[in-house]
Design a protein around this motif. Structure first.
Motif, mmCIF file in Angstrom:
data_model
loop_
_atom_site.group_PDB
_atom_site.id
_atom_site.type_symbol
_atom_site.label_atom_id
_atom_site.label_comp_id
_atom_site.label_asym_id
_atom_site.label_seq_id
_atom_site.Cartn_x
_atom_site.Cartn_y
_atom_site.Cartn_z
ATOM 1 N N PHE A 265 2.225 16.367 5.489
ATOM 2 C CA PHE A 265 3.235 17.283 6.028
ATOM 3 C C PHE A 265 2.769 18.732 5.901
ATOM 4 O O PHE A 265 3.277 19.519 5.104
ATOM 5 C CB PHE A 265 4.571 17.095 5.311
ATOM 6 N N LYS A 266 1.762 19.047 6.686
ATOM 7 C CA LYS A 266 1.238 20.407 6.773
ATOM 8 C C LYS A 266 1.501 20.916 8.181
ATOM 9 O O LYS A 266 1.175 20.239 9.164
ATOM 10 C CB LYS A 266 -0.262 20.445 6.476
ATOM 11 N N HIS A 267 2.091 22.104 8.271
ATOM 12 C CA HIS A 267 2.439 22.640 9.588
ATOM 13 C C HIS A 267 1.206 22.817 10.452
ATOM 14 O O HIS A 267 1.206 22.479 11.636
ATOM 15 C CB HIS A 267 3.183 23.963 9.422
ATOM 16 N N ASN A 268 0.142 23.324 9.886
ATOM 17 C CA ASN A 268 -1.112 23.510 10.607
ATOM 18 C C ASN A 268 -1.954 22.240 10.477
ATOM 19 O O ASN A 268 -2.301 21.840 9.360
ATOM 20 C CB ASN A 268 -1.872 24.703 10.041
ATOM 21 N N PRO A 269 -2.289 21.570 11.565
ATOM 22 C CA PRO A 269 -3.073 20.334 11.477
ATOM 23 C C PRO A 269 -4.380 20.491 10.714
ATOM 24 O O PRO A 269 -4.866 19.523 10.116
ATOM 25 C CB PRO A 269 -3.334 19.974 12.952
ATOM 26 N N SER A 270 -4.954 21.717 10.711
ATOM 27 C CA SER A 270 -6.226 21.923 10.016
ATOM 28 C C SER A 270 -6.092 21.742 8.507
ATOM 29 O O SER A 270 -7.088 21.544 7.811
ATOM 30 C CB SER A 270 -6.780 23.317 10.323
ATOM 31 N N GLU A 271 -4.860 21.791 7.993
ATOM 32 C CA GLU A 271 -4.628 21.621 6.562
ATOM 33 C C GLU A 271 -4.381 20.158 6.185
ATOM 34 O O GLU A 271 -4.314 19.826 5.004
ATOM 35 C CB GLU A 271 -3.446 22.479 6.119
ATOM 36 N N ARG A 272 -4.232 19.317 7.169
ATOM 37 C CA ARG A 272 -4.094 17.881 6.899
ATOM 38 C C ARG A 272 -5.485 17.288 6.658
ATOM 39 O O ARG A 272 -6.488 17.929 6.967
ATOM 40 C CB ARG A 272 -3.418 17.181 8.092
ATOM 41 N N PRO A 273 -5.559 16.078 6.097
ATOM 42 C CA PRO A 273 -6.886 15.493 5.860
ATOM 43 C C PRO A 273 -7.745 15.523 7.112
ATOM 44 O O PRO A 273 -7.293 15.165 8.204
ATOM 45 C CB PRO A 273 -6.551 14.053 5.440
#
Length: 261
Positions: free
Chosen positions: A241-249
């Motif tokens: 649940f990270k707003h910016n996809p770049s912060e997801r795995p």
């Protein structure tokens, strides 16, 4: 709701001995039919557009993946296109939520299994884009099957970043889908959606609100932290649940490692 009946000519042509009625769904109508004592899903496609072609392509490309329905036959019948597809005995997750509420190991197990079905799809640079409980059917043996690849996209397809409204199901959508940020859509979009499904199964609620407006307000806050009441579910959900996809795995294996079995 108006009931739909297959034509006598169609019943005879495909040697259908029995069928279950279906309701219309846009350009596609689905019947559960019996042919030679075997059940199939028979789809009548009124307009064989790019969604139809994409779904067929993906199902054929991953033929052998037991988590994706097998297409048995595609045939023109009059002005329609007929798809005869493996019928998946069982119920979809929207019908089984009560079996998962409060059972973190069971939730993690089904999410992990669904993710492994999607792993080769993601590795082939596709994104499903419509992961939700009705699109995950559970076989009698407990194994999930992923349905409806009609709005899936190849990430190198120019149309994913083109103009026009991008389809999604709002209760289970990611922030980039909700906001129409097409260039941000990737398999990490599916990661976020699987997090919503996990939270929903464990709590029988939605993590960011019950309405579009509530979810929209939640997504304005970049800190999308939830507390399901269970550590394993929290680790998984808050990892995706990270707003910016770049912060997801970034890697699929890193995503899978968030699911504590």
């Amino acid at each position: 709701m108006t009931s739909i009946e297959p034509s006598k000519a169609l019943l005879k042509h495909f040697d259908i001995s029995d069928y279950e009625r279906a309701s219309p769904g846009g350009q596609k109508t689905v019947f559960i039919v019996t042919i030679a004592n075997q059940k199939y899903a028979l789809k009548i496609i009124k307009v064989a557009d790019e969604r139809f072609e994409r779904e067929v392509k993906i199902c054929k490309q991953f033929d052998g993946n037991k988590g994706i329905p097998v297409i048995k036959k595609i045939e023109k019948f009059g002005k329609d296109t007929i798809i005869l597809e493996e019928y998946i005995e069982g119920n979809d997750l929207s019908e089984l939520v009560s079996d998962y509420v409060g059972n973190a190991p069971k939730v993690c197990k089904v999410i992990y299994a669904a993710s492994n079905i999607l792993k080769p799809v993601w590795n082939a640079n596709y994104v499903h884009r419509d992961l939700k409980p009705p699109n995950i059917r559970i076989r009698a043996n407990g194994q999930p099957v992923i349905l409806d690849f009609g709005i899936a996209r190849a990430l190198d397809d120019e149309s994913i970043t083109g103009t026009g409204i991008q389809p999604y199901t709002w209760p289970f959508a990611s922030p980039e889908q909700f906001d129409g940020h097409k260039k941000l859509i990737s398999y990490r979009t599916d990661f976020f959606c699987l997090g919503i499904i996990a939270y929903h199964l464990y709590t029988d609620s939605l993590p960011f609100g019950k309405t579009r407006d509530e979810i929209d307000r939640s997504f304005q806050d970049n800190r999308l932290i939830v507390d399901s009441g269970n550590e394993s579910i929290n680790i998984f959900c808050n990892g995706v649940f990270k707003h910016n996809p770049s912060e997801r795995p970034r890697k699929i294996e890193s995503f899978l490692n968030l699911i504590k079995l």
